[in-house]
Design a protein around this motif. Structure first.
Motif, PDB file in Angstrom:
ATOM      1  N   ASN A  31      39.294  58.816  67.856  1.00  0.00           N
ATOM      2  CA  ASN A  31      38.618  57.900  66.925  1.00  0.00           C
ATOM      3  C   ASN A  31      37.905  56.788  67.685  1.00  0.00           C
ATOM      4  O   ASN A  31      38.019  55.621  67.340  1.00  0.00           O
ATOM      5  N   ASN A  32      37.208  57.157  68.730  1.00  0.00           N
ATOM      6  CA  ASN A  32      36.470  56.193  69.552  1.00  0.00           C
ATOM      7  C   ASN A  32      37.367  55.164  70.230  1.00  0.00           C
ATOM      8  O   ASN A  32      36.906  54.120  70.651  1.00  0.00           O
ATOM      9  N   GLU A  33      38.643  55.454  70.282  1.00  0.00           N
ATOM     10  CA  GLU A  33      39.545  54.534  70.960  1.00  0.00           C
ATOM     11  C   GLU A  33      40.094  55.229  72.188  1.00  0.00           C
ATOM     12  O   GLU A  33      40.394  56.412  72.149  1.00  0.00           O
ATOM     13  N   ARG A  34      40.242  54.458  73.244  1.00  0.00           N
ATOM     14  CA  ARG A  34      40.789  55.027  74.448  1.00  0.00           C
ATOM     15  C   ARG A  34      42.314  55.070  74.332  1.00  0.00           C
ATOM     16  O   ARG A  34      42.947  54.076  74.005  1.00  0.00           O
ATOM     17  N   VAL A  35      42.886  56.249  74.564  1.00  0.00           N
ATOM     18  CA  VAL A  35      44.330  56.407  74.498  1.00  0.00           C
ATOM     19  C   VAL A  35      44.798  56.971  75.830  1.00  0.00           C
ATOM     20  O   VAL A  35      44.334  58.018  76.264  1.00  0.00           O
ATOM     21  N   ASN A  36      45.686  56.270  76.510  1.00  0.00           N
ATOM     22  CA  ASN A  36      46.134  56.715  77.818  1.00  0.00           C
ATOM     23  C   ASN A  36      47.189  57.795  77.699  1.00  0.00           C
ATOM     24  O   ASN A  36      47.980  57.807  76.776  1.00  0.00           O
ATOM     25  N   LEU A  37      47.173  58.718  78.647  1.00  0.00           N
ATOM     26  CA  LEU A  37      48.066  59.868  78.578  1.00  0.00           C
ATOM     27  C   LEU A  37      49.129  59.815  79.672  1.00  0.00           C
ATOM     28  O   LEU A  37      48.804  59.933  80.857  1.00  0.00           O
ATOM     29  N   PRO A  38      50.381  59.639  79.289  1.00  0.00           N
ATOM     30  CA  PRO A  38      51.451  59.689  80.279  1.00  0.00           C
ATOM     31  C   PRO A  38      51.874  61.146  80.520  1.00  0.00           C
ATOM     32  O   PRO A  38      51.640  62.008  79.685  1.00  0.00           O
ATOM     33  N   GLY A  39      52.469  61.414  81.661  1.00  0.00           N
ATOM     34  CA  GLY A  39      53.055  62.728  81.921  1.00  0.00           C
ATOM     35  C   GLY A  39      52.070  63.841  82.221  1.00  0.00           C
ATOM     36  O   GLY A  39      52.416  65.018  82.183  1.00  0.00           O
ATOM     37  N   VAL A  40      50.822  63.476  82.539  1.00  0.00           N
ATOM     38  CA  VAL A  40      49.832  64.514  82.861  1.00  0.00           C
ATOM     39  C   VAL A  40      50.121  65.054  84.261  1.00  0.00           C
ATOM     40  O   VAL A  40      50.376  64.306  85.200  1.00  0.00           O
ATOM     41  N   ASN A  41      50.100  66.384  84.382  1.00  0.00           N
ATOM     42  CA  ASN A  41      50.337  67.021  85.675  1.00  0.00           C
ATOM     43  C   ASN A  41      49.062  66.905  86.507  1.00  0.00           C
ATOM     44  O   ASN A  41      47.992  67.327  86.092  1.00  0.00           O
ATOM     45  N   ILE A  42      49.190  66.286  87.712  1.00  0.00           N
ATOM     46  CA  ILE A  42      48.030  66.058  88.571  1.00  0.00           C
ATOM     47  C   ILE A  42      48.325  66.691  89.928  1.00  0.00           C
ATOM     48  O   ILE A  42      49.349  66.389  90.539  1.00  0.00           O
ATOM     49  N   TYR A  43      47.479  67.595  90.374  1.00  0.00           N
ATOM     50  CA  TYR A  43      47.748  68.225  91.679  1.00  0.00           C
ATOM     51  C   TYR A  43      46.455  68.597  92.404  1.00  0.00           C
ATOM     52  O   TYR A  43      45.395  68.714  91.782  1.00  0.00           O
ATOM     53  N   TRP A  44      46.579  68.740  93.712  1.00  0.00           N
ATOM     54  CA  TRP A  44      45.440  69.159  94.523  1.00  0.00           C
ATOM     55  C   TRP A  44      45.268  70.656  94.334  1.00  0.00           C
ATOM     56  O   TRP A  44      46.224  71.408  94.460  1.00  0.00           O
ATOM     57  N   GLU A  45      44.064  71.083  94.036  1.00  0.00           N
ATOM     58  CA  GLU A  45      43.808  72.487  93.751  1.00  0.00           C
ATOM     59  C   GLU A  45      44.248  73.372  94.912  1.00  0.00           C
ATOM     60  O   GLU A  45      44.023  73.045  96.077  1.00  0.00           O
ATOM     61  N   ASN A  46      44.882  74.490  94.572  1.00  0.00           N
ATOM     62  CA  ASN A  46      45.376  75.475  95.535  1.00  0.00           C
ATOM     63  C   ASN A  46      46.445  74.938  96.486  1.00  0.00           C
ATOM     64  O   ASN A  46      46.610  75.451  97.586  1.00  0.00           O
ATOM     65  N   THR A  47      47.126  73.867  96.078  1.00  0.00           N
ATOM     66  CA  THR A  47      48.248  73.386  96.888  1.00  0.00           C
ATOM     67  C   THR A  47      49.443  73.206  95.956  1.00  0.00           C
ATOM     68  O   THR A  47      49.319  73.394  94.751  1.00  0.00           O
ATOM     69  N   THR A  48      50.565  72.841  96.517  1.00  0.00           N
ATOM     70  CA  THR A  48      51.726  72.568  95.677  1.00  0.00           C
ATOM     71  C   THR A  48      52.010  71.068  95.626  1.00  0.00           C
ATOM     72  O   THR A  48      53.049  70.627  95.169  1.00  0.00           O
ATOM     73  N   THR A  49      51.058  70.278  96.147  1.00  0.00           N
ATOM     74  CA  THR A  49      51.233  68.826  96.157  1.00  0.00           C
ATOM     75  C   THR A  49      50.713  68.242  94.852  1.00  0.00           C
ATOM     76  O   THR A  49      49.571  68.477  94.480  1.00  0.00           O
ATOM     77  N   GLY A  50      51.588  67.493  94.196  1.00  0.00           N
ATOM     78  CA  GLY A  50      51.139  66.932  92.931  1.00  0.00           C
ATOM     79  C   GLY A  50      52.002  65.797  92.453  1.00  0.00           C
ATOM     80  O   GLY A  50      52.980  65.409  93.108  1.00  0.00           O
ATOM     81  N   THR A  51      51.630  65.258  91.305  1.00  0.00           N
ATOM     82  CA  THR A  51      52.384  64.156  90.714  1.00  0.00           C
ATOM     83  C   THR A  51      52.158  64.166  89.206  1.00  0.00           C
ATOM     84  O   THR A  51      51.445  65.016  88.685  1.00  0.00           O
ATOM     85  N   PHE A  52      52.787  63.214  88.508  1.00  0.00           N
ATOM     86  CA  PHE A  52      52.554  63.055  87.072  1.00  0.00           C
ATOM     87  C   PHE A  52      52.004  61.666  86.817  1.00  0.00           C
ATOM     88  O   PHE A  52      52.325  60.730  87.550  1.00  0.00           O
ATOM     89  N   SER A  53      51.218  61.521  85.790  1.00  0.00           N
ATOM     90  CA  SER A  53      50.743  60.183  85.466  1.00  0.00           C
ATOM     91  C   SER A  53      51.891  59.365  84.864  1.00  0.00           C
ATOM     92  O   SER A  53      52.804  59.917  84.255  1.00  0.00           O
ATOM     93  N   GLY A  54      51.826  58.065  85.056  1.00  0.00           N
ATOM     94  CA  GLY A  54      52.902  57.173  84.602  1.00  0.00           C
ATOM     95  C   GLY A  54      52.808  56.864  83.120  1.00  0.00           C
ATOM     96  O   GLY A  54      51.973  57.415  82.398  1.00  0.00           O
ATOM     97  N   ALA A  55      53.659  55.947  82.688  1.00  0.00           N
ATOM     98  CA  ALA A  55      53.795  55.632  81.266  1.00  0.00           C
ATOM     99  C   ALA A  55      52.469  55.201  80.636  1.00  0.00           C
ATOM    100  O   ALA A  55      52.248  55.396  79.449  1.00  0.00           O
ATOM    101  N   ASN A  56      51.581  54.615  81.417  1.00  0.00           N
ATOM    102  CA  ASN A  56      50.321  54.162  80.854  1.00  0.00           C
ATOM    103  C   ASN A  56      49.149  55.013  81.332  1.00  0.00           C
ATOM    104  O   ASN A  56      48.019  54.565  81.392  1.00  0.00           O
ATOM    105  N   GLY A  57      49.458  56.235  81.734  1.00  0.00           N
ATOM    106  CA  GLY A  57      48.414  57.140  82.168  1.00  0.00           C
ATOM    107  C   GLY A  57      47.975  56.903  83.605  1.00  0.00           C
ATOM    108  O   GLY A  57      47.090  57.583  84.125  1.00  0.00           O
ATOM    109  N   GLU A  58      48.574  55.916  84.272  1.00  0.00           N
ATOM    110  CA  GLU A  58      48.118  55.595  85.626  1.00  0.00           C
ATOM    111  C   GLU A  58      48.680  56.608  86.616  1.00  0.00           C
ATOM    112  O   GLU A  58      49.720  57.191  86.412  1.00  0.00           O
TER     113      GLU A  58
END
Lengths: 105, 718
Positions: free
Chosen positions: B21-48
Motif C-alpha cells: 500500500n505504498n508503504e515501506r515494510v521491512n522484512l526480517p528473517g530473509v535468507n541472504i547468501y552469495w550465489e553458488n556458495t554456502t555463505t549466508g545470513t538472515f536479515s535482522g528484526a528490522n530487515g537490516e
C-alpha cells in the motif's frame, strides 16, 4: 457481576481523570540524534518509551534520524531516557532543541 | 584503527523491504547468501543485514518464502537496500508496522479491505460477528429472537452469498452456517480480509458477493502468550488464550488456542417471557502446526474441536398459557476439523505449488418447541494450486489447479429423514497480466462437475488501473454458484408456528458486477481516503423464503422472476485533529426479489446504512476511545395474509462506546454495545402462546438484545 463491571468502569474513569489532572506538571523536551534505519525502528523506539514514567510525547523522524521526547522532569530524566534507547542498540546523542528544529523540516 | 575501518569496508550492509500500500515494510528473517556458495545470513528484526564480502561470488541472493527471489550483483557499493516483491499468497507474511487498523489495498485487483489487530481492539470483539461493528461494508444482524445466532450482510445480501474462509480454506458452512460467525473467537484472529464482488476462481465457484477470510495467529508469530478475559453485565463470561511454542528453532512451531464461554443466567430484559439470549456453554480448541525448512517447503497442520450447548426459549419459571408446557429451544453442536496445507516454492522463485485441504465433521441436535432437528455433516475439501511466472519480471502469471469437494448430510426433521451427498471435482485456470505497477488484469475460468447439478462454468474477470498515485479504479464481473441447503441453512425458521414447506436442495446462480474508485489525498498534511463503490448482483436462480403466501406455511421455493441487489457506498476517512481518526460511510441498498409473482423489496433488508466511527488515541497510545454510530434505514417486512402486522420496519440508530487503557504487557477495556438500549418491539410474536397460530420468533429486523455493558482484560507476552 453487574456491580463488578460498574466498579471496574468507575476505576477506569477515575484513573483517566487523575491522569488528565496531572498534566499541569513541569515538562521538558529532550532531543536526540539517533541511528534508526526504517519505519519499524521508529516503532520500536516509540514502544520502548510508550510506558516509561512521565513520558508525554515521542516524535521520531527518519529523514533527519532524530527523536524528540517530551517528559515530566519530576518523573524522568534526559539521561535515563537516552539510556533506554541506547540499551536497545540505537544511538541517542543529545542535541539542542534549536538544532533539532533546524534538522527536522 | 585503520584495520578496523577496512574491516568495516569489507561488510556489505543494508536492509530488505517490500512495498505494501505504498508503504515501506521491512522484512526480517530473509535468507541472504552469495550465489553458488554456502555463505549466508538472515536479515535482522528490522530487515537490516550485514554480510562480509566473498572472494568466490559477487552476486547476492535474497530469498524469502512468499516473495520473489532477488539477485543483486554487488560491485563497489558497500551499502544498499533491496526490495522484494510478493509472490504466491500462501499466507500473509507477518510484518511489523504502524497500524491504521483498516486499510484498502491499492495493488490487489480485487477490492479488498484488511482489518488487522489494531482495528480488532476497537470492539469487545468476542467473535467474528462482533468485529464487524466498526465496519461500513458488513452489516451484522440477528437471525431470530431465540438462538443468539448472528448473520452478516455483504452488498446488501445475506452472508450465505459470501464465502467465509479461515486461512484461505472455505469453512463454517453447511450446518455451521447459522453459528459460524459467532464460532470464531476474536482474540484468535490476526487479521480479516473482506473482498467485495466476485472473488478469485482459485477458491471455488461460490463467493457471489464476496469473500471474508480470517487469518488466525500464526504458530511462528512473535506473540508467545495471549490471554483474554471478558465479562458482561448479563453474566456472560469468556476466556481466550493462545500460546506459541518453538520446537525446532524457526523450523517447527505450534500454536495452541483455547476459547471458553458461559452464560448461566436467564436474561429477559423486555419481559416477554422469552430469553433474549440463550444460556450457553462453549469450549473451542485449536492446535496449529507449522513446519518451514527455510528452503521453500512449508507444511501446516491443525486440529480443531468445538462443543456448544445452548438453551433458550421460555425461562425455567415460565409456562406457555396454551399447552401448559415450556417452549424450549436447545441447540447442541459438536464440530471437529483437521487441516493440512503444504506449499513449495522452487529454487528459481518463479514456480510454486500449494495444497490446501480440510476435513470437517459436524453433529447437531436441536429442539425448537415441539420440533426436533438433527443433522450430521461430513465434508472434505482439497485444492491444489500451481503458480508459475511466465517471464522473469512476472508480468504474466498463470495459476491453475484442481479441486475436489465432498459434502454429505444426514438430516432428520421430526420423523422426516434426508440423506444427500455432494461430490464436485473441478479444474481452474487464472491469468494475471501486470505490465507495470499501474495496471493489473486478472482473468479466471473454472469448470466443475456436480453430481446432482451437472457441469457448469464460472468465468470471472478483474481489472485495476491506477493512473496516478492517488487514484485507483477497479472493475469486476463474475459468475457464482452455490448449493442452497434448504433446511440446514434455514432451520432457525423452525422457531415459528408455521410449517416449512420446501423442495429438495437446489443450486443458486448469480452474476456480480462491481465498480470502485479509491482516492488518497494529502489535506493539511494528513491522509484523506475516499472510496466510492457500486455493486450489482443479479440472480438467475435463487432460493426464496416466502412468508407471504399462506398464514400457516413458510415456503422455501425456487425464484420465479427477477431478483437483484444494487448497493452504492461512499466512505471517507480522515484524521480530523491530531490523534483523532474519523470514518464516515453511507450506503444505499436496493434489494428486490420476486415473491408471489411480484417484484418487491426483499423483506428485512434495510434501505440504507450510515456509519460514523471516531477513534481517539492519546499521544503515548496509553488510552484509546472508540465511538461508533450506526444509522440503519427502515425496510419492508413480509406481509402475512390475514394478519394486521406492520408492513414496514422503522429506521433506527445504534451506538457503541469503548475505552481501552494500555500497559506494557496488558490492557483493560470497558464499554457498551447498543448504548441507547434500542430493541425491536415484539421480537417474539405471540410470545404468550408459543404453541398456537401467530407465534413467530423469526420476524426479526433489529436488535433483540438491549444495552450491553462489558469489561475485559488482555495480557500479551511477546
Amino acid at each position: 457481576m453487574k456491580q463488578l463491571i460498574y466498579v471496574f468502569i468507575l476505576m477506569l474513569t477515575v484513573s483517566f481523570v487523575a491522569q488528565a489532572e496531572k498534566n499541569g506538571s513541569k515538562t521538558k523536551t529532550a532531543c536526540f540524534k539517533s541511528s534508526m534505519h526504517c519505519a519499524s525502528c521508529e516503532k520500536t523506539v516509540f514502544e520502548l518509551l510508550q510506558f516509561e514514567k512521565g513520558v508525554k510525547e515521542v516524535k521520531t523522524d527518519l529523514p533527519s534520524n532524530t527523536i524528540k521526547v517530551v517528559f515530566d522532569e519530576r518523573k524522568n530524566s534526559q539521561e535515563a531516557i537516552a539510556k533506554i534507547i541506547e540499551k536497545k542498540g540505537y544511538k541517542a546523542e543529545v542535541i539542542a532543541e534549536e538544532e533539532y528544529k533546524k534538522m527536522v523540516k | 584503527m585503520l584495520w578496523q575501518l577496512s574491516a568495516v569496508g569489507q561488510q556489505i550492509t543494508g536492509s530488505v523491504f517490500t512495498m505494501e500500500n505504498n508503504e515501506r515494510v521491512n522484512l526480517p528473517g530473509v535468507n541472504i547468501y552469495w550465489e553458488n556458495t554456502t555463505t549466508g545470513t538472515f536479515s535482522g528484526a528490522n530487515g537490516e543485514f550485514s554480510i562480509p564480502r566473498n572472494s568466490q561470488s559477487a552476486t547476492l541472493v535474497f530469498s524469502f518464502v512468499g516473495f520473489k527471489k532477488a539477485v543483486v550483483p554487488v560491485n563497489g557499493q558497500a551499502s544498499f537496500d533491496v526490495q522484494l516483491v510478493a509472490d504466491l499468497e500462501l499466507e500473509e507474511v507477518k510484518v511489523v508496522r504502524k497500524d491504521p487498523g483498516r486499510r484498502t489495498s491499492l495493488h490487489d485487483p480485487i477490492l479488498t479491505e484488511s482489518i488487522n489487530g489494531a482495528e480488532l481492539l476497537k470492539a469487545a470483539c468476542c467473535n467474528l460477528a462482533e468485529s464487524f461493528e466498526t465496519n461500513p461494508s458488513v452489516d451484522v444482524s440477528y437471525n431470530d429472537a431465540v438462538s443468539g445466532a448472528k448473520q452478516i450482510r455483504l452488498l446488501g445480501l445475506e452472508g450465505i452469498y459470501s464465502q467465509l474462509q479461515t486461512d484461505n480454506i472455505s469453512n463454517f458452512r453447511g450446518l455451521a452456517t447459522n453459528f459460524g460467525l459467532t464460532y470464531i473467537p476474536g482474540p484468535w484472529m490476526e487479521s480479516i480480509q473482506v473482498s467485495k464482488g466476485a472473488a478469485s476462481v482459485i477458491n471455488g465457484y461460490e463467493s457471489i458477493t464476496g469473500q471474508i477470510n480470517v487469518a488466525f495467529k500464526k504458530p511462528d508469530s512473535k506473540e508467545k502468550l495471549h490471554l483474554n478475559l471478558y465479562a458482561d453485565a448479563d453474566g456472560k463470561l469468556e476466556f481466550n488464550g493462545n500460546t506459541n511454542l518453538r520446537l525446532i528453532k524457526d523450523k517447527l512451531t505450534t500454536g495452541v488456542f483455547i476459547h471458553a464461554e458461559q452464560l448461566s443466567d436467564e436474561v429477559d430484559h423486555n419481559h416477554d417471557g422469552f430469553l433474549d439470549m440463550p444460556m450457553n456453554n462453549q469450549i473451542h480448541l485449536l492446535n496449529l502446526w507449522k513446519f518451514n525448512n527455510q528452503k521453500g517447503l512449508m507444511l501446516h497442520g491443525g486440529l480443531r474441536y468445538l462443543g456448544d450447548d445452548r438453551t433458550g426459549g421460555q425461562p425455567e419459571s415460565h409456562r406457555g398459557s396454551d399447552m401448559g408446557q415450556r417452549y424450549r429451544i436447545s441447540l447442541n453442536n459438536k464440530m471437529f476439523e483437521a487441516i493440512f496445507k503444504a506449499g513449495f516454492v522452487w529454487a528459481d522463485g518463479h514456480t510454486a505449488l500449494a495444497l490446501l485441504s480440510n476435513y470437517t465433521a459436524h453433529d447437531q441436535s436441536s429442539l425448537y418447541g415441539l420440533r426436533s432437528y438433527s443433522g450430521y455433516e461430513n465434508r472434505l475439501y482439497t485444492n491444489l494450486i500451481l503458480t508459475r511466472d511466465l517471464d522473469a519480471e512476472a508480468k504474466h502469471v498463470l495459476n491453475g489447479g484442481f479441486s475436489y469437494f465432498y459434502d454429505r448430510f444426514d438430516e432428520t426433521l421430526n420423523a422426516l429423514e434426508d440423506t444427500r451427498a455432494e461430490s464436485v471435482p473441478g479444474i481452474f485456470m487464472e491469468y494475471t497480466f501486470k505490465p507495470d505497477e499501474r495496471l493489473t488484469l486478472l482473468a479466471g475460468l473454472r469448470a466443475d462437475h456436480h453430481n446432482r447439478f451437472g457441469s457448469f462454468v464460472t468465468p470471472r474477470i478483474h481489472f485495476r488501473y491506477q493512473p496516478a498515485e492517488w487514484l485507483t479504479f477497479r472493475l469486476s464481473a463474475g459468475k457464482g454458484y452455490r448449493t442452497a441447503n434448504v433446511l440446514t441453512e434455514n432451520q432457525h425458521l423452525l422457531a415459528n408456528y408455521r410449517t416449512l414447506a420446501f423442495d429438495e436442495t437446489m443450486q443458486e446462480e448469480a452474476w456480480n458486477y462491481g465498480l470502485s474508485i479509491v482516492q488518497h489525498h494529502r489535506l493539511f498534511e494528513k491522509d484523506l481516503h475516499f472510496t466510492l463503490e457500486y455493486f450489482r448482483t443479479d440472480f438467475l436462480q435463487q432460493l426464496v423464503v416466502n412468508k407471504e403466501a399462506d398464514p400457516l406455511r413458510i415456503y422455501l421455493q425456487p425464484l420465479q422472476g427477477e431478483s437483484f441487489a444494487n448497493t452504492f457506498q461512499a466512505e471517507l476517512r480522515y484524521p480530523l485533529v491530531k490523534n483523532l481518526d474519523l470514518t464516515l460511510a453511507y450506503r444505499i441498498n436496493d434489494v428486490q426479489q420476486t415473491i408471489n409473482g411480484q417484484l418487491k423489496d426483499k423483506p428485512y433488508s434495510g434501505r440504507y446504512k450510515g456509519l460514523a466511527t471516531v477513534n481517539y488515541t492519546t499521544n503515548m497510545k496509553r488510552w484509546m476511545f472508540d465511538y461508533t454510530l450506526q444509522l440503519n434505514g427502515g425496510g419492508r417486512l413480509p406481509v402475512v395474509p390475514g394478519t394486521a402486522m406492520p408492513a414496514e420496519f422503522p429506521s433506527y440508530t445504534l451506538m457503541n462506546l469503548q475505552v481501552t487503557r494500555f500497559f506494557r504487557h496488558w490492557n483493560i477495556y470497558a464499554g457498551s454495545e447498543n448504548l441507547t438500549g434500542f430493541m425491536q418491539d415484539n421480537p417474539v410474536l405471540g410470545a404468550s402462546q408459543p404453541f398456537s397460530p401467530g407465534f413467530d420468533a423469526t420476524n426479526v429486523w433489529g436488535p433483540v438484545m438491549g444495552r450491553r455493558i462489558y469489561a475485559g482484560l488482555r495480557f500479551t507476552l511477546n
